[in-house]
Design an enzyme around this catalytic site. Structure first.
Site, PDB file in Angstrom:
ATOM      1  CG  ASP A 141      -1.941  -1.078   1.218  1.00  8.74           C
ATOM      2  OD1 ASP A 141      -2.156  -1.661   0.135  1.00  8.74           O
ATOM      3  OD2 ASP A 141      -2.508  -1.373   2.275  1.00  8.74           O
ATOM      4  N   GLY A 184      -5.727  -1.320  -1.594  1.00  8.65           N
ATOM      5  CA  GLY A 184      -5.553   0.011  -1.014  1.00  8.65           C
ATOM      6  C   GLY A 184      -6.877   0.434  -0.413  1.00  8.65           C
TER       7      GLY A 184
HETATM    8  O1  F6P Z   1      -2.184  -3.977   3.840  1.00 11.96           O
HETATM    9  C1  F6P Z   1      -2.023  -4.677   2.682  1.00 11.96           C
HETATM   10  C2  F6P Z   1      -3.343  -5.140   2.140  1.00 11.96           C
HETATM   11  O2  F6P Z   1      -3.044  -5.923   1.017  1.00 11.96           O
HETATM   12  C3  F6P Z   1      -4.352  -4.034   1.793  1.00 11.96           C
HETATM   13  O3  F6P Z   1      -4.129  -3.407   0.565  1.00 11.96           O
HETATM   14  C4  F6P Z   1      -5.644  -4.788   1.828  1.00 11.96           C
HETATM   15  O4  F6P Z   1      -6.705  -3.890   2.083  1.00 11.96           O
HETATM   16  C5  F6P Z   1      -5.444  -5.742   2.963  1.00 11.96           C
HETATM   17  O5  F6P Z   1      -4.047  -5.945   3.059  1.00 11.96           O
HETATM   18  C6  F6P Z   1      -6.124  -7.067   2.813  1.00 11.96           C
HETATM   19  O6  F6P Z   1      -5.986  -7.757   4.017  1.00 11.96           O
HETATM   20  P1  F6P Z   1      -6.121  -9.308   4.278  1.00 11.96           P
HETATM   21  O7  F6P Z   1      -4.835  -9.958   3.899  1.00 11.96           O
HETATM   22  O8  F6P Z   1      -6.332  -9.408   5.751  1.00 11.96           O
HETATM   23  O9  F6P Z   1      -7.283  -9.789   3.478  1.00 11.96           O
END
Ligand code: F6P
Length: 361
Positions: A141, A184
């Site tokens: 991000d 993001g």
């Molecule tokens: O923080 C990195 C990220 O890939 C974000 O862009 C996204 O919103 C989130 O993690 C998704 O999280 P998870 O892996 O918990 O589904």
């Protein structure tokens, strides 16, 4: 003979969403710590969870050999937040006590935490609990305050850009509008960079609430000028002006009712507004998988070895960072509880507009 070091023995963990470059960073830290300073290294499994569950093992050179190009993290990761889900300073929980106990049982001089906003925030809070912490900034991000770039971002940008490139030919063949969603949730850096790199016709970021009528007018203008297709690049957290006015709870409810994915929601809104044939693509976890780009390998390695110099000097409570072209460090309180959003007056937003891209407002 190895050089003198204040830190003799430290733990290392990776926490939060994974990203390309984590193994390059682990290798950078471990190689420099082992080869230059002969430090003992304790690998902690699955982020802070491994400290709570005492899931740890001594790392030896064979463990961190041959991992530079590998995606993911050899240590595993988790979204465990020992201080609770919010950014508020909460009273130390049982989990925090377990972490402090494991740290002292393992006789660590310091804990190296590799992660995003949540991880460095937890690291800062653990510093206040008396632990010596050094943070490394990773995330696709690119939204950590205190560093100009995070590793993982460049690799994800390359994947996002390639996806936009590929969508052009199919959008053109079918004379369609294709909406592509990139990750993001709070910050739109990835969508902004990939949108400009891939020549998106519309780019929507969480930081700039969009007006669907403005998007509709832009797409219709393109049609009138003879363009038969359009690519709309949206960040996962993109929101309309109406959604921006809702509180968090109402927005969540609205999204659950209308579909949790920004791409599908926006594709439907575009179709309703313009009548154009519209499709949606969500790139999802593809953006976080696979080998790191050369740029991320370099950044992760430089940040990893810089972290070791802080360990050797006993300069704890800091996060290594990229400042301009230099590797530096900032106090861990700098990223704590913050998100580095795209400023609405950022030059890249003006750049996007200057090349005819609509940003939804
Ligand atoms: O923080 C990195 C990220 O890939 C974000 O862009 C996204 O919103 C989130 O993690 C998704 O999280 P998870 O892996 O918990 O589904």
């Amino acid at each position: 003979m190895s050089a003198l070091s204040v830190t003799k023995r430290f733990g290392i963990l990776t926490a939060g969403g994974d990203c390309p470059g984590l193994n390059a960073a682990i290798r950078g830290v471990c190689r420099a710590a082992h080869d230059r300073y002969d430090m003992e290294i304790i690998g902690i499994a699955k982020g802070f969870k491994g400290l709570i569950d005492e899931d740890t093992k001594v790392l030896r050179p064979d463990d961190f050999s041959g991992i530079l190009t590998r995606g993911g993290t050899i240590l595993g990761s988790s979204r465990e937040k020992p201080f609770g889900p919010t950014d508020k300073d909460e009273p130390a929980s049982e989990k925090v006590s377990a972490i402090v106990d494991t740290y002292s049982k393992l006789k660590l001089d310091c804990l190296v935490v590799i992660g995003g906003n949540g991880t460095n925030t937890t690291g800062s809070k653990l510093s206040r609990e008396g632990l010596n912490i050094i943070g490394l900034p990773k995330t696709i991000d690119n939204d950590i305050v205190g560093t100009d770039r995070t590793f993982g971002f460049h690799s994800a940008l390359a994947i996002g850009t390639e996806a936009i490139d590929r969508l052009h030919s199919t959008a053109q063949s079918h004379s369609r509008v294709i909406v592509i969603e990139l990750m993001g949730n709070k910050a739109g850096w990835l969508a902004l960079y990939a949108g400009i790199a891939g020549g998106g016709d519309v780019i929507l970021l969480p930081e700039i609430p969009y007006d669907i009528r403005v998007i509709g007018q832009h797409l219709e203008k393109r049609t009138k000028s003879g363009k038969t297709f359009s690519i709309v690049v949206v960040a996962e957290g993109a929101m309309s002006v109406d959604e921006a006015e809702m509180d968090k709870k109402d927005r969540k409810k609205y999204r659950n009712e209308t579909g949790p994915s920004a791409a599908y929601r926006i594709a439907r809104e575009i179709n309703e507004e313009t009548g154009m044939e519209t499709r949606a693509t969500v790139l999802g976890y593809m953006q976080r998988g696979g080998i790191p780009s050369s740029s991320d390998r370099v950044l992760a390695t430089c940040l990893g070895t810089a972290a070791v110099e802080l360990l050797a000097a006993g300069k704890y409570g800091r996060m290594v960072a990229l400042t301009g072209n230099d590797i530096t460090s900032v106090d861990l309180s700098v990223p704590e509880g913050k998100v580095k959003n795209v400023p609405t007056n950022h030059y890249m937003i003006d750049t996007a507009k200057a090349v005819g891209t609509c940003v939804g407002a």
